[in-house]
Enzyme design. Sequence first.
Site, short mmCIF file in Angstrom:
data_model
loop_
_atom_site.label_atom_id
_atom_site.label_comp_id
_atom_site.label_asym_id
_atom_site.label_seq_id
_atom_site.Cartn_x
_atom_site.Cartn_y
_atom_site.Cartn_z
CG ASP A 52 -2.04 1.00 1.18
OD1 ASP A 52 -3.08 0.75 0.55
OD2 ASP A 52 -1.84 2.07 1.79
CG ASP A 69 -6.10 -4.88 -4.00
OD1 ASP A 69 -7.00 -4.03 -3.82
OD2 ASP A 69 -4.92 -4.69 -3.68
CG HIS A 89 -5.68 -3.12 -0.52
ND1 HIS A 89 -4.83 -2.90 -1.59
CD2 HIS A 89 -5.30 -2.23 0.44
CE1 HIS A 89 -4.00 -1.91 -1.30
NE2 HIS A 89 -4.25 -1.49 -0.08
#
Length: 307
Positions: A125, A253, A283
């Site tokens: 991320d 995701d 995710h």
Amino acid sequence: MSTDHGSGPLPGVHRTPDARFTGLPDFDHPPHYRTWEGLRLAHVDVGDGSPIVLLHGEPTWSFLWRHVIAELTGAGHRCIAPDLPGFGRSDKPSDDWFTYDRLVASVVSLFEELDLRDVTLVVHDWGGPVGLRVATTEIPERISRLVVMDSGLFTGHQRMGSAWQAFRDFVDATPDLPIGMLITGAVATPMTDAVVAAYEAPFDSVEAKGGARSLPGLIPQTPDAPGAAEGRAAVEALSADTRPVLLLWADQDAVLPLEATGRQMEQLLPLRQPLQVVENAGHFLQEDAGPAIGRAIATWLDEVGGA
């Protein structure tokens, strides 16, 4: 590295009470603290052997890596997982403190203060834009291997999907972000109440959520936006890089979809093996498949000589 709590926070900086972090499920590692730019920043440092640094993103903290850490330390590695400023046990400045440059500088300072070398850097991320810049244009000599998970770099040319735009709009309209809801909405398997509470633990007030509110807005949307040029420089460096890189991506995701963003990263990175799909994962794939991810990284490190 001291585990002492030190003096109180700077004026205008929030510090989450320690009591919020008692009884964390599967995460009993004591925090280590250091001071940088007047902020008390936290990290966990467990295990012995070759160093692996694991960078979280938005809106998580080092707790995210607990199952991955268990596998890697069991395989003979040392794991260092920092809490970025504004997250976890680290101090939480107000919204206007946050910039891409400051987040990068905070991670560079960790490497330098702990004198970390020959590191395997694992990013997820927002840990990607931060960590990949650290690994290319900032201190590449300290990092020997890269693991990229559902992450990338922002150049101002990238296209953000509808799910991300909906998230950005929600953040802009919701100062008191529901952290647990954001995470439970981006995993493939349900989490226990105790795990959800652990993700919410750092954010005991609206004032504590400045980092979580600010990071989406730091993504450059045009080539001339702040951070875009630095992202392009990191992309250029990565495209010519010769260090071993492992790319893992969740099959479910919705934030950074596999067949769009994941495959773009597969083309960008100088991979010696194809992208590895993590099945039945969203995710926050560390929640859905943490042990399997840890084993995959440990196996890869054996193959590329990172032990």
